[in-house]
Design a protein around this motif. Sequence first.
Motif, PDB file in Angstrom:
ATOM      1  N   ASN A   6       0.724  -1.142  -0.036  1.00 41.56           N
ATOM      2  CA  ASN A   6      -0.004  -0.012  -0.291  1.00 41.56           C
ATOM      3  C   ASN A   6       0.573   1.175  -0.260  1.00 41.56           C
ATOM      4  N   LEU A   7       1.649   1.332   1.011  1.00 42.61           N
ATOM      5  CA  LEU A   7       2.632   2.380   0.896  1.00 42.61           C
ATOM      6  C   LEU A   7       3.700   3.040   0.039  1.00 42.61           C
ATOM      7  N   CYS A   8       3.782   1.430  -0.366  1.00 46.26           N
ATOM      8  CA  CYS A   8       4.519   1.553  -2.327  1.00 46.26           C
ATOM      9  C   CYS A   8       3.900   2.098  -3.402  1.00 46.26           C
ATOM     10  N   THR A   9       2.289   1.500  -3.119  1.00 40.46           N
ATOM     11  CA  THR A   9       1.468   2.252  -4.373  1.00 40.46           C
ATOM     12  C   THR A   9       1.771   3.185  -4.452  1.00 40.46           C
ATOM     13  N   ASN A  10       1.538   4.018  -3.430  1.00 37.99           N
ATOM     14  CA  ASN A  10       0.807   5.482  -3.242  1.00 37.99           C
ATOM     15  C   ASN A  10       1.509   6.520  -3.552  1.00 37.99           C
ATOM     16  N   ALA A  11       3.372   5.973  -3.360  1.00 35.71           N
ATOM     17  CA  ALA A  11       4.591   6.319  -3.835  1.00 35.71           C
ATOM     18  C   ALA A  11       4.700   6.559  -5.106  1.00 35.71           C
ATOM     19  N   ALA A  12       4.576   5.085  -6.026  1.00 40.19           N
ATOM     20  CA  ALA A  12       4.262   5.578  -7.045  1.00 40.19           C
ATOM     21  C   ALA A  12       3.212   6.398  -7.731  1.00 40.19           C
ATOM     22  N   HIS A  13       1.859   6.058  -7.176  1.00 43.14           N
ATOM     23  CA  HIS A  13       0.864   7.242  -7.914  1.00 43.14           C
ATOM     24  C   HIS A  13       0.821   8.342  -7.790  1.00 43.14           C
ATOM     25  N   ALA A  14       1.802   9.280  -6.558  1.00 40.28           N
ATOM     26  CA  ALA A  14       2.824  10.189  -6.028  1.00 40.28           C
ATOM     27  C   ALA A  14       3.295  10.926  -7.338  1.00 40.28           C
ATOM     28  N   MET A  15       3.750   9.389  -7.976  1.00 42.39           N
ATOM     29  CA  MET A  15       5.163  10.156  -9.338  1.00 42.39           C
ATOM     30  C   MET A  15       4.197   9.825 -10.404  1.00 42.39           C
ATOM     31  N   GLU A  16       3.268  10.050 -10.418  1.00 40.00           N
ATOM     32  CA  GLU A  16       2.157   9.800 -12.476  1.00 40.00           C
ATOM     33  C   GLU A  16       2.613  10.722 -12.686  1.00 40.00           C
ATOM     34  N   ASP A  17       3.174  11.854 -12.177  1.00 39.72           N
ATOM     35  CA  ASP A  17       3.051  13.188 -13.589  1.00 39.72           C
ATOM     36  C   ASP A  17       4.523  13.715 -13.430  1.00 39.72           C
ATOM     37  N   SER A  18       5.447  12.404 -12.703  1.00 34.75           N
ATOM     38  CA  SER A  18       6.624  12.883 -12.821  1.00 34.75           C
ATOM     39  C   SER A  18       8.122  12.521 -14.070  1.00 34.75           C
ATOM     40  N   GLU A  19       8.314  12.961 -14.632  1.00 34.08           N
ATOM     41  CA  GLU A  19       9.071  12.392 -15.448  1.00 34.08           C
ATOM     42  C   GLU A  19       9.862  10.721 -15.335  1.00 34.08           C
TER      43      GLU A  19
ATOM     44  N   VAL B 230      11.238  -2.568  14.516  1.00 32.77           N
ATOM     45  CA  VAL B 230      12.038  -2.595  13.327  1.00 32.77           C
ATOM     46  C   VAL B 230      11.327  -1.156  13.285  1.00 32.77           C
ATOM     47  N   HIS B 231      12.527  -1.049  12.512  1.00 33.56           N
ATOM     48  CA  HIS B 231      11.638   0.366  10.992  1.00 33.56           C
ATOM     49  C   HIS B 231      12.381   0.184   9.879  1.00 33.56           C
ATOM     50  N   LEU B 232      11.053   0.382   9.287  1.00 31.38           N
ATOM     51  CA  LEU B 232      10.887   0.462   7.827  1.00 31.38           C
ATOM     52  C   LEU B 232      10.314   1.470   7.438  1.00 31.38           C
ATOM     53  N   THR B 233      10.880   1.981   6.575  1.00 34.31           N
ATOM     54  CA  THR B 233      11.448   3.997   5.495  1.00 34.31           C
ATOM     55  C   THR B 233      10.751   3.391   3.950  1.00 34.31           C
ATOM     56  N   VAL B 234       9.193   3.942   3.405  1.00 33.47           N
ATOM     57  CA  VAL B 234       8.777   4.270   2.721  1.00 33.47           C
ATOM     58  C   VAL B 234       9.007   5.357   2.329  1.00 33.47           C
ATOM     59  N   ALA B 235      10.041   6.021   1.487  1.00 30.62           N
ATOM     60  CA  ALA B 235      10.431   7.440   0.570  1.00 30.62           C
ATOM     61  C   ALA B 235      10.132   7.222  -0.929  1.00 30.62           C
ATOM     62  N   ASP B 236       9.585   8.874  -1.267  1.00 34.38           N
ATOM     63  CA  ASP B 236       9.925   9.267  -2.964  1.00 34.38           C
ATOM     64  C   ASP B 236       9.493  10.588  -2.689  1.00 34.38           C
ATOM     65  N   SER B 237      10.080  10.840  -4.179  1.00 33.77           N
ATOM     66  CA  SER B 237       9.837  12.396  -4.898  1.00 33.77           C
ATOM     67  C   SER B 237       9.220  12.271  -5.007  1.00 33.77           C
TER      68      SER B 237
ATOM     69  N   LYS C 231       8.655  18.400  -3.301  1.00 30.25           N
ATOM     70  CA  LYS C 231       9.912  17.344  -3.049  1.00 30.25           C
ATOM     71  C   LYS C 231       9.489  16.093  -2.296  1.00 30.25           C
ATOM     72  N   GLY C 232       8.592  15.803  -1.944  1.00 27.67           N
ATOM     73  CA  GLY C 232       8.396  13.776  -1.532  1.00 27.67           C
ATOM     74  C   GLY C 232       7.490  13.734  -0.457  1.00 27.67           C
ATOM     75  N   THR C 233       7.384  12.699   0.349  1.00 29.08           N
ATOM     76  CA  THR C 233       6.955  12.036   1.016  1.00 29.08           C
ATOM     77  C   THR C 233       7.534  10.958   1.679  1.00 29.08           C
ATOM     78  N   ALA C 234       8.071  10.584   3.093  1.00 27.38           N
ATOM     79  CA  ALA C 234       8.248   9.314   3.896  1.00 27.38           C
ATOM     80  C   ALA C 234       7.404   8.739   5.166  1.00 27.38           C
ATOM     81  N   PHE C 235       7.060   8.449   4.641  1.00 25.36           N
ATOM     82  CA  PHE C 235       6.498   7.309   6.145  1.00 25.36           C
ATOM     83  C   PHE C 235       7.338   6.551   6.649  1.00 25.36           C
TER      84      PHE C 235
END
Length: 974
Positions: free
Chosen positions: A712-725, A755-762, A814-818
């Motif tokens: 779910n986190l990775c899918t949201n990250a991918a949607h956040a970059m749909e309009d990016s090259e 356990v520290h799990l981080t999913v970050a996107d640009s 600039k992006g989001t990090a969960f």
Amino acid sequence: MSDPCSQPSGSITAGLRRSMLALSLAPFLAFFVITLTGAWVAQRHVAGLITGSMRKLELEIERHAIKDAELQIQARARDIAGEIEAILKTQRGVTMEQLQQSEVVQRVAVQRVGLSGYSCLYEAETGIMRFHPNAELVDKPLSLLAEKLPSFWKTFEPSLKGVETAGFYDWIEPDGRTSHKYMVMTPVGVPFAGKTLMVAATIYIDEFLAHPAFTRAQAAAIEREYSDFVERQVLLSVLTVCVILALTLVAIALLNGRAARRFVQPFRELLGAVEQFGKDPSRAGGPPPFLERQDEIGHLARTYDRMRLHIADQIRRLRQALVRLREMKAEIAESEERFRKAFEEASIGMTLVSPEGIVLDVNRAFCSILGYRPEELIGKPAVVITHPEELEERKRHIDDLLSGKRSSAQQVRRLIRRDGEIVWAQISSSLRRDEKGNPLHFISLVQDITEKKKAEDELLLSRFCIEKAATGIFRIADDGRILDVNEHACRMLGYERDELLQLTVLDVDPFYDVPEKFVEFRQRLSRDGAAVIQREIRRKDGTRIPVEIVVSFFVHEGQGFSYAFVSDVSDRLEAEAARRKLEAQLQQAQKMEAIGTLAGGVAHDFNNILAVIVGNANLLELSEGLAAADRNSVAQILAASARARELIKQILAFSRRGVQEKILVNLKPVVKETAQFLKSTLPSSIEVRQHIAADSPPLLADPTQMQQVLMNLCTNAAHAMEDSEAGTIEIRLEPARLTAQELRFQPDVEPGLFVHLTVADSGCGIPHEHRDRIFDPYFTTKPAGKGTGLGLAVVHGIVQHHGGFIRVESTPGKGTAFHIFLPAADSLAAQDTLPAPAASPLPRGSGIVLFVDDEPALVDMGAHMLAHLGYTPEPRTSPLEALAAFRANPEKFAAVVTDMTMPHMNGMSLARKILETRPDTPIVLCTGFSDKANEETAAAAGIRAFLHKPLTLADLAGALKGMLETKRPPVTTP
């Protein structure tokens, strides 16, 4: 006539001297003897006559002065007793202590009498002094003074019987002097507490003996002057006329007779005039004789005449004052009669109240207002008819009137009727004072305004309801002018009241872009009387809000106007939109549920297929003579089957038909598999990076849910970059030890290893206004058809369920990090789940085993597996056939293995019927679903083992061997 106040121009001495010179020719010796004799006689006899006359005059004046003083003191004592009596009539029911605290009673009981006297009040029977200028004597019996002042006690004691008495007594002053006083004691006409109160008025005797003392002093002066005169004349005559003693003696005798007639007779006549005046001072009579004389007798006569005229003038003035007093009393009586008539017949309530708050009088109108009779109110405190909440305000008005701050008071307050009902009254009060400015009583005009007050309250309530209504209310004129609005209307449109009252309907309703539209609507409204319309109105800031308007038309005094009730329907429209959205989401959820049901069915069928593959692969793996390459292929088949088995668990969990258990999980392979999956599914423009720490600890979790969180986190990250090259998704897994200070904002989380799990996107980042709502269910910023708004809500729920928490960092553009923090498993949990030791040879057995499944392929595979393990299989594809075979020969079968889901009869029912036939039958129940409840139900029913599909040879061998070799209670295999 000469001035009577002037000193005499002549004297008796000069007259005698001239008479003696005229008779100086008498023989010396005879004159000497006669002179001496005449001098002695004149000095003794004539002086005695003068002294006696003066003494009688002094006593008569003193007697009259004392009598007048007694009458005045007695009248004063009676007046005070009358005033005390009037006060007691209005103070019924009070105690002596309350009476002594009354300033009015104190002023009346203790007064000044004359210049040196005073009055006091005591009890007749006990002799206890109750009011006295000397505070030391108050509340003490006067019998204590009997021994010290016997003359006082002798005068005072008869009054203890309650009768009027008077008398003189001696009083010892503080400096030790003894003074003479006169006291009158008279009873008060009204008994108090069963006792008679006495008023005592006392005065010093010296005060009313001032005039007699003056007369006594004048008489003494005359006596002294006459005595000196005689002595001087005798000596002078003896020395000057010795040569003519004989003639002198004769002349002296003649002159003595003449002197007696000249001096004694005037005094007798003056004494007669004094006695006549003393008998009737009101009749002044004529002037006394000898006024024209210029000697001492003339001076004395003029002095007496001046005193006589002064006393007569005082009596005349007293009579005039008495006449005026009687006339004033008559006028007062007439005025009081007129006042009484107006008081009783007035249509408005009137009351007279004393400064102490006692009702003195009321009229019929006042009694009608409160429902009392006059005798029920008179003499009672006014506070009994005053509402308790009004007492403080009433006291303030009374204090203002008593202090002179206000001459009158206007107030509206509540009164209490005799039946307990509340009456609102308009009260106008003023204070009446005496000539000295002392307060007498309050006069109040009382008007019942209860109905008026109710009408005002109802009007105020109506206005309050309009003002506080949750709907905007407008009163609009025929020409569209806004005449009145309530507070909600002002808040709705953002205007102040004064601003709105300067506008028209056309200024706030964009629909009326031309006046003709409003005129048309106004005509239709006047015809129909009411209308309900939907509009958008314009606020002061230019924004528009949707409203529903209920408008009614009225005509008042020939003038038409309308009331508009305007409700903001923004929330209702939003709620309707939200409802439509929820309906769409419900439809989507129903679709998802249908998909889940379909997925469960697919998983069940796939499980059966997989069971055949796994079983045959197990058998093939155990075959002898299998080439190494073939054995490796079989191992790969088994490994793929294991992954397929886990996939089936995920499908069952998706369909909510599997139990989601927390087991010891290492997230490293989960992260790797997810990263590999993303790389193959995401566009090539998005780079997926992973950083996995080697020392990342395991945790107790549901693997399927952990993978769902990461997806779910990775899918949201991918949607956040749909309009990016181009873009980057970075997945990090590492340990983190957090302290209590770092967890101060997470009160439910204990410090320790995480356990520290981080999913970050640009990607585009999260706007600040949306950051507080990203975990709300169904909240999404995606367009319709691209998201349900449940992804992050599910992530948040799973993380909280596992005892962890989420921190979000985002910068728009600039992006989001969960950052997900999950508690690491402790050492004990890790020890409990250590890898199992290396597999031992499969346990083998013997006996006939009844194998039941509705899938022929599974039945064949199960028969081969049982045969491989040394058992004799008896397969059945129908549970009814299996039950019939078992009942035909129960002792034949060593064990029973049955599927859970079958047509006509499920495995649980079959097991129960078999156990009913033979209770000690070992039974293995196989199912494709992991349901803890079914396992517990099966164990309670007597089923020995519970196996999950697809069956492996090792699981089946272990379950059968364990049941057949031991008599332990049923067990459930993993």
